[in-house]
Design a protein around this motif. Structure first.
Motif, PDB file in Angstrom:
ATOM      1  N   UNK A   1       0.859  -1.180   0.000  1.00 19.66           N
ATOM      2  CA  UNK A   1       0.000   0.000   0.000  1.00 19.66           C
ATOM      3  C   UNK A   1       0.899   1.236   0.000  1.00 19.66           C
ATOM      4  N   UNK A   2       0.829   2.009  -1.081  1.00 19.58           N
ATOM      5  CA  UNK A   2       1.685   3.169  -1.268  1.00 19.58           C
ATOM      6  C   UNK A   2       0.818   4.371  -1.612  1.00 19.58           C
ATOM      7  N   UNK A   3       1.356   5.596  -1.547  1.00 18.65           N
ATOM      8  CA  UNK A   3       0.570   6.772  -1.925  1.00 18.65           C
ATOM      9  C   UNK A   3      -0.081   6.596  -3.285  1.00 18.65           C
ATOM     10  N   UNK A   4      -1.307   7.050  -3.383  1.00 17.53           N
ATOM     11  CA  UNK A   4      -2.240   6.885  -4.493  1.00 17.53           C
ATOM     12  C   UNK A   4      -2.792   5.458  -4.494  1.00 17.53           C
ATOM     13  N   UNK A   5      -1.942   4.451  -4.566  1.00 19.43           N
ATOM     14  CA  UNK A   5      -2.406   3.061  -4.542  1.00 19.43           C
ATOM     15  C   UNK A   5      -2.478   2.590  -3.083  1.00 19.43           C
ATOM     16  N   UNK A   6      -3.450   3.138  -2.368  1.00 17.72           N
ATOM     17  CA  UNK A   6      -3.497   2.952  -0.917  1.00 17.72           C
ATOM     18  C   UNK A   6      -4.282   1.718  -0.482  1.00 17.72           C
ATOM     19  N   UNK A   7      -5.146   1.186  -1.340  1.00 17.32           N
ATOM     20  CA  UNK A   7      -5.951   0.020  -0.995  1.00 17.32           C
ATOM     21  C   UNK A   7      -6.084  -0.892  -2.208  1.00 17.32           C
ATOM     22  N   UNK A   8      -6.556  -2.107  -1.959  1.00 17.01           N
ATOM     23  CA  UNK A   8      -6.807  -3.033  -3.066  1.00 17.01           C
ATOM     24  C   UNK A   8      -7.894  -2.512  -3.995  1.00 17.01           C
ATOM     25  N   UNK A   9      -8.808  -1.679  -3.467  1.00 16.50           N
ATOM     26  CA  UNK A   9      -9.876  -1.116  -4.293  1.00 16.50           C
ATOM     27  C   UNK A   9      -9.315  -0.137  -5.318  1.00 16.50           C
ATOM     28  N   UNK A  10      -8.299   0.615  -4.921  1.00 18.92           N
ATOM     29  CA  UNK A  10      -7.718   1.595  -5.842  1.00 18.92           C
ATOM     30  C   UNK A  10      -6.855   0.902  -6.894  1.00 18.92           C
ATOM     31  N   UNK A  11      -6.159  -0.159  -6.514  1.00 24.75           N
ATOM     32  CA  UNK A  11      -5.460  -0.961  -7.527  1.00 24.75           C
ATOM     33  C   UNK A  11      -6.462  -1.450  -8.571  1.00 24.75           C
ATOM     34  N   UNK A  12      -7.583  -1.994  -8.105  1.00 31.98           N
ATOM     35  CA  UNK A  12      -8.616  -2.484  -9.026  1.00 31.98           C
ATOM     36  C   UNK A  12      -9.122  -1.347  -9.918  1.00 31.98           C
ATOM     37  N   UNK A  13      -9.356  -0.201  -9.312  1.00 32.84           N
ATOM     38  CA  UNK A  13      -9.861   0.945 -10.081  1.00 32.84           C
ATOM     39  C   UNK A  13      -8.882   1.361 -11.166  1.00 32.84           C
ATOM     40  N   UNK A  14      -7.588   1.296 -10.884  1.00 30.79           N
ATOM     41  CA  UNK A  14      -6.593   1.657 -11.890  1.00 30.79           C
ATOM     42  C   UNK A  14      -6.700   0.744 -13.109  1.00 30.79           C
ATOM     43  N   UNK A  15      -6.827  -0.562 -12.868  1.00 26.63           N
ATOM     44  CA  UNK A  15      -6.933  -1.486 -14.010  1.00 26.63           C
ATOM     45  C   UNK A  15      -8.235  -1.260 -14.768  1.00 26.63           C
ATOM     46  N   UNK A  16      -9.287  -0.915 -14.049  1.00 28.87           N
ATOM     47  CA  UNK A  16     -10.584  -0.663 -14.678  1.00 28.87           C
ATOM     48  C   UNK A  16     -10.544   0.615 -15.513  1.00 28.87           C
ATOM     49  N   UNK A  17      -9.987   1.694 -14.944  1.00 24.87           N
ATOM     50  CA  UNK A  17      -9.921   2.974 -15.651  1.00 24.87           C
ATOM     51  C   UNK A  17      -9.088   2.874 -16.919  1.00 24.87           C
ATOM     52  N   UNK A  18      -8.018   2.092 -16.851  1.00 25.83           N
ATOM     53  CA  UNK A  18      -7.177   1.906 -18.027  1.00 25.83           C
ATOM     54  C   UNK A  18      -7.966   1.252 -19.166  1.00 25.83           C
ATOM     55  N   UNK A  19      -8.762   0.229 -18.822  1.00 31.54           N
ATOM     56  CA  UNK A  19      -9.568  -0.455 -19.834  1.00 31.54           C
ATOM     57  C   UNK A  19     -10.756   0.384 -20.281  1.00 31.54           C
ATOM     58  N   UNK A  20     -11.265   1.247 -19.397  1.00 31.29           N
ATOM     59  CA  UNK A  20     -12.456   2.043 -19.683  1.00 31.29           C
ATOM     60  C   UNK A  20     -12.271   2.946 -20.905  1.00 31.29           C
ATOM     61  N   UNK A  21     -11.053   3.375 -21.145  1.00 29.95           N
ATOM     62  CA  UNK A  21     -10.768   4.267 -22.277  1.00 29.95           C
ATOM     63  C   UNK A  21     -11.283   3.674 -23.590  1.00 29.95           C
TER      64      UNK A  21
END
Length: 373
Positions: free
Chosen positions: A68-88
């Motif tokens: 857990x690091x700044x910005x990627x603070x939880x497993x939910x935010x990791x998931x959101x990053x992969x989702x946002x990347x595909x959302x484009x």
């Protein structure tokens, strides 16, 4: 009016925000002048009135033990990053007038920078709290939206001066959640024991372990915990240790939940600052007594129909459980059901969303944009 709801867990996760977005979308899509699209990582379902677009992502469970690091603070935010990347690949801004989210930061940032010719109005809903709205350091200082839906009065009071805001609670379908006979055999539960139910994500802030400790002090009480999350092993081990033969951890579908509520004698919830708590009104619609933490939001939601105490004091929680077990009688059921029908039916909630969307950008003072539910 072309409306999009964007949330990674849609059609895959059965929790508060996902349940709320799907229910609101379902009601809006049945209005003659609204077209609704959902973007989520689940699969399309038959007979839904809205369009669903599957966006692939890596689920949060994969990231539970990642650093857990700044910005990627939880497993939910990791998931959101992969989702946002595909959302484009799937999201086209020009197809929508309103886009509704409750995630931060990556989906929020994407919606602000993606699209040059047309950018729909961005409505953020405080389903997961207002921490991103209130924060002014690190990545939180970059939060922005065009309109803010606050799901409890505390969030509304804190944020209405900064964002065009409205107070709208979550809701429930009274035709799905209603009092009725219990069939404990369906879930392999004892027929003759008093039964407490906890419905919660298994994360530390929900304080499920504290609930198990309190429940273990009530003679003959059987406890069912419905949920999943990174603390699943810890919860299971503690329940089996403190309540051998009186504890069960389950993961149920959304369709099974009304029947599960009907098997219980009380609902126990230990979170100290639940943004709203869909489970409160689901349980109320079924007629269940509720034991929850006493704070402004729970008093506003449940009025005088629940047993509210300082759940950080185990003795008070144990006493509240014993008190609530005596309030399963029919005379207590009708006020709970009435509260739900008057204030929290999804059909009424969706109508307030519709009016907010329709009038968005008007010159009406923010103070006037408060639901009377």
């Amino acid at each position: 009016m072309r409306v999009a709801f964007i949330l990674p867990g849609l059609h895959r996760v059965v929790r508060g925000a996902e349940v709320a977005f799907e229910a609101i979308a379902r009601e809006l899509a049945q209005m003659k002048d609204v077209q609704v699209t959902l973007f989520g990582s689940g699969k399309p379902r038959e007979n839904e009135p809205y369009r669903f677009i599957h966006v692939p992502n890596i689920s949060r469970e994969v990231f539970e033990h990642w650093p857990k690091i700044p910005v990627l603070r939880t497993e939910y935010i990791y998931e959101e990053l992969t989702f946002a990347t595909a959302l484009i690949k799937y999201y086209q801004p020009e197809e929508f007038d309103i886009v509704v989210t409750c995630s931060y930061p990556f989906i929020n940032w994407l919606l602000r920078i993606y699209g040059t010719r047309h950018r729909p109005a961005h409505i953020h809903v405080t389903e997961n709290g207002d921490w991103e709205v209130q924060g002014n350091r690190s990545e939180y200082r970059y939060f922005s939206c065009d309109g803010l839906v606050c799901i409890n009065p505390e969030y509304y009071e804190r944020n209405r001066g900064k964002w065009e805001s409205i107070l709208i609670p979550n809701g429930v379908d009274p035709n799905l959640f209603f009092p009725g006979p219990a069939n404990r055999g369906t879930f392999d539960l004892p027929e003759d024991a008093p039964l407490a139910l906890m419905v919660s994500a298994l994360i530390s802030s929900k304080r499920v372990c504290e609930g198990i400790k309190a429940a273990s002090k009530v003679d003959d009480l059987y406890l069912v915990v419905c949920g999943d999350g990174p603390e699943r092993d810890k919860v299971k081990a503690l329940g089996e240790k403190l309540m051998p033969g009186r504890f069960k951890l389950m993961k149920l579908s959304r369709q099974q939940m009304p029947d599960m509520y009907r098997t219980a004698d009380i609902l126990l919830h230990m979170s100290l600052d639940e943004p709203f708590g869909n489970i409160y009104i689901e349980a109320s619609a079924v007629g269940l007594p509720i034991v929850a933490h006493d704070w402004k939001a729970t008093r506003w939601i449940l009025e005088d129909t629940a047993t509210l105490v300082d759940t950080t004091i185990e003795k008070e929680t144990v006493s509240a459980i014993n008190k609530a077990l005596k309030r399963r009688l029919e005379i207590y059921v009708e006020p709970r059901r009435k509260l739900v029908e008057e204030r929290f039916a999804w059909k009424n909630i969706a109508r307030v969303y519709y009016e907010f969307f329709k009038d968005f950008g008007s010159n009406a003072p923010i103070e006037e944009k408060v639901t009377v539910l």
